[in-house]
Scaffold this motif. Structure first.
Motif, PDB file in Angstrom:
ATOM      1  N   ARG A  15      29.621 109.711  34.057  1.00 12.58           N
ATOM      2  CA  ARG A  15      28.935 108.567  33.471  1.00 12.58           C
ATOM      3  C   ARG A  15      29.958 107.623  32.838  1.00 12.58           C
ATOM      4  O   ARG A  15      30.667 107.988  31.894  1.00 12.58           O
ATOM      5  N   ARG A  16      30.011 106.411  33.353  1.00 13.74           N
ATOM      6  CA  ARG A  16      30.947 105.412  32.858  1.00 13.74           C
ATOM      7  C   ARG A  16      30.741 105.141  31.367  1.00 13.74           C
ATOM      8  O   ARG A  16      31.706 104.923  30.623  1.00 13.74           O
ATOM      9  N   SER A  17      29.490 105.177  30.912  1.00 20.71           N
ATOM     10  CA  SER A  17      29.173 104.845  29.529  1.00 20.71           C
ATOM     11  C   SER A  17      29.679 105.882  28.531  1.00 20.71           C
ATOM     12  O   SER A  17      29.662 105.640  27.327  1.00 20.71           O
ATOM     13  N   GLN A  18      30.133 107.032  29.020  1.00 24.02           N
ATOM     14  CA  GLN A  18      30.659 108.064  28.124  1.00 24.02           C
ATOM     15  C   GLN A  18      32.185 108.151  28.164  1.00 24.02           C
ATOM     16  O   GLN A  18      32.782 109.031  27.545  1.00 24.02           O
ATOM     17  N   LYS A  19      32.823 107.224  28.870  1.00 22.78           N
ATOM     18  CA  LYS A  19      34.282 107.238  28.995  1.00 22.78           C
ATOM     19  C   LYS A  19      34.946 107.094  27.621  1.00 22.78           C
ATOM     20  O   LYS A  19      35.950 107.743  27.331  1.00 22.78           O
ATOM     21  N   LYS A  20      34.418 106.214  26.781  1.00 22.05           N
ATOM     22  CA  LYS A  20      34.920 105.992  25.423  1.00 22.05           C
ATOM     23  C   LYS A  20      33.732 106.082  24.474  1.00 22.05           C
ATOM     24  O   LYS A  20      32.640 106.486  24.866  1.00 22.05           O
ATOM     25  N   ILE A  40      31.499 114.295  20.328  1.00 23.01           N
ATOM     26  CA  ILE A  40      30.354 114.881  21.020  1.00 23.01           C
ATOM     27  C   ILE A  40      30.797 116.210  21.609  1.00 23.01           C
ATOM     28  O   ILE A  40      31.976 116.443  21.864  1.00 23.01           O
ATOM     29  N   SER A  41      29.848 117.097  21.824  1.00 20.78           N
ATOM     30  CA  SER A  41      30.187 118.441  22.313  1.00 20.78           C
ATOM     31  C   SER A  41      30.538 118.450  23.787  1.00 20.78           C
ATOM     32  O   SER A  41      31.303 119.307  24.254  1.00 20.78           O
ATOM     33  N   HIS A  42      29.993 117.486  24.548  1.00 16.65           N
ATOM     34  CA  HIS A  42      30.263 117.458  25.989  1.00 16.65           C
ATOM     35  C   HIS A  42      30.245 116.020  26.467  1.00 16.65           C
ATOM     36  O   HIS A  42      29.344 115.249  26.135  1.00 16.65           O
ATOM     37  N   ARG A  43      31.264 115.637  27.234  1.00 11.01           N
ATOM     38  CA  ARG A  43      31.319 114.301  27.827  1.00 11.01           C
ATOM     39  C   ARG A  43      31.121 114.415  29.325  1.00 11.01           C
ATOM     40  O   ARG A  43      31.846 115.147  30.006  1.00 11.01           O
ATOM     41  N   SER A  85      20.642 109.523  27.151  1.00 16.94           N
ATOM     42  CA  SER A  85      21.001 110.168  28.417  1.00 16.94           C
ATOM     43  C   SER A  85      21.300 111.641  28.203  1.00 16.94           C
ATOM     44  O   SER A  85      21.316 112.430  29.151  1.00 16.94           O
ATOM     45  N   SER A  86      21.567 112.009  26.953  1.00 14.13           N
ATOM     46  CA  SER A  86      21.780 113.397  26.561  1.00 14.13           C
ATOM     47  C   SER A  86      21.487 113.487  25.064  1.00 14.13           C
ATOM     48  O   SER A  86      21.121 112.491  24.426  1.00 14.13           O
ATOM     49  N   GLU A  87      21.651 114.670  24.501  1.00 16.99           N
ATOM     50  CA  GLU A  87      21.318 114.853  23.086  1.00 16.99           C
ATOM     51  C   GLU A  87      22.148 113.958  22.181  1.00 16.99           C
ATOM     52  O   GLU A  87      21.665 113.498  21.142  1.00 16.99           O
TER      53      GLU A  87
END
Length: 448
Positions: free
Chosen positions: A199-204, A192-195, A227-229
């Protein structure tokens, strides 16, 4: 905003649109649980590392016993949360959903939470990733696959591997969408372009790129928005699955460490006592063995943490449905600071103990060795045929009978081929991987 009526529907992955379940004797989520527990990937967890690889002691947890315990805690969390949801949203009763069924979703998802883990635990994940990142025999595939596919290979993730296994036709599980979504703690692809680190759900990441369509199908069915694109929101029950895992590994890894003599009994008691609060009675520790006391303290601690977690879920459930809340529940409960202390001690005295580190180091050698011999043989056969040797032919004969060894070549993207090879190796048990490594390296021979 996500709606519970839709999040809890009983639709099953792989069913035709409009199909209506007719199961009368068991709920669809009980069917999920039974399908998982009788599946071969779940059975293999009995010989996969939890903390101590290849343990000699029967009392040390494997991934199987850990998963059963997490599922038990998850069921309690889900049922209690379900009672809250049914009282808050009376319309849910019209769907026929019960608190026991909500507990069943969490229990089934928690049962599978480690199903994608490779041999030798988290060291196994790193070993597979490192092979493609750094090893010459892994690097040769880079120019043959797309950027997002290479990101998958260089960042092996047990959660994404688990999702792949759960939707695979090979195992025929056909779980409900609700269970699949509750399983998915990290609803995003690897690249992904940005983490958003908040947000815990984007950790991995939670699925490989060739399961993107499967994930999108599940999200659309349940009404899970983005939550994002590039990232989706979590199914709210995924927070409970995560909490069940956090509770179990915090408390039970500490118990194992104490049993192994890595943490003293006195220190273990001092770490658990603050969680128990007024329930802790030092007098009750007398006239019982340390093992009996550990069992009692563990049960009391888990019970307290379940209660605190359900209260936190009830407080933030509406925010979860809006996609605004995105933290680990065990990070915000009253006992969070005590769990953090347990984690710090466990890292220093258990996870970095000599017995663990030595066997993890061996695991790196085993998985790198297996990936090397098999990937080299595949690469030589299809992408460097002038180097395809007799040794390569012998190695490829060791692959499973259903391994797809036709149709690949210079004009064909080999990502699915390598993905299947990683499926094969990551699906091995610790002992099988070790024994196969010894044989392909000539260290031991069959029957010796």
């Amino acid at each position: 905003m996500m709606k519970w009526e839709r999040l809890l529907t009983r639709g099953r992955f792989g069913d035709k649109p409009g199909f209506i379940p007719t199961q009368a004797t068991r709920s669809e989520f009980e069917v999920d649980y039974d399908r998982i527990i009788f599946s071969s990937p779940f059975r293999n967890l009995q010989d996969k590392t939890q903390v101590f690889p290849l343990p000699d002691q029967a009392f040390v947890h494997t991934r199987l016993t850990h998963s059963l315990e997490v599922s038990s805690v998850g069921r309690s969390l889900g049922k209690s949360a379900g009672e809250y949801l049914l009282s808050k949203y009376p319309n849910l009763e019209k769907t026929g959903i019960t608190s026991s069924e909500i507990g069943g979703i969490v229990a089934a998802a928690a049962l599978t939470h480690d199903i994608g883990n490779p041999p030798f635990g988290h060291a196994g994940e790193e070993a597979i990733s490192d092979f493609f990142k750094f090893h010459a025999l892994g690097q040769v595939w880079k120019n043959h696959v797309r950027t997002e596919q290479w990101a998958d290979l260089c960042n092996f993730e047990g959660n994404a591997q688990g999702f792949r296994m759960l939707v695979s036709k090979q195992f025929g599980l056909k779980l409900t969408y609700a269970t699949l979504a509750a399983f998915t703690k990290y609803p995003r692809p690897s690249l992904i372009s940005h983490r958003d680190v908040a947000r815990r759900s984007q950790k991995k990441f939670g699925f490989f790129i060739n399961q993107l369509a499967d994930f999108e199908q599940m999200a659309a069915f349940l009404g899970i928005g983005k939550s994002s694109e590039e990232c989706w929101m979590r199914h709210p029950l995924a927070f409970l699955v995560e909490a069940a895992d956090d509770i179990c590994y915090s408390i039970i890894d500490l118990e194992d460490g104490c049993t192994m003599g890595l943490v003293s009994f006195e220190e273990t008691v001092s770490l658990l006592a603050p969680i128990l609060k007024e329930k802790f009675d030092p007098e009750k520790l007398k006239n019982r063995t340390n093992a009996q006391n550990l069992g009692a303290l563990r049960a009391l601690a888990i019970g307290e943490l379940i209660q605190e977690t359900v209260e936190a879920f009830s407080q933030y459930e509406e925010s979860m449905c809006k996609g605004n809340f995105d933290k680990a529940l065990t990070d915000i409960i009253p006992s969070a600071k005590y769990l953090q202390k347990i984690t710090e001690v466990s890292i220093f005295k258990i996870y970095r103990s000599k017995v663990v580190l030595e066997k993890e180091a061996a695991g790196f050698q085993v998985l790198e060795g297996l990936l090397s011999v098999f990937s080299k043989a595949l690469y030589h056969q299809f992408y460097a045929p002038d180097r395809f040797s007799g040794q390569d032919k012998s190695i490829l004969r060791l692959l499973p009978e259903d391994f797809p060894l036709k149709g690949w070549g210079e004009e064909v993207n080999p990502y699915p081929l390598i993905r299947i090879l990683v499926d094969y190796i990551s699906g091995m048990t610790d002992k099988y991987a070790l024994n196969l490594y010894r044989r392909v390296k000539g260290i031991s021979f069959p029957g010796s």
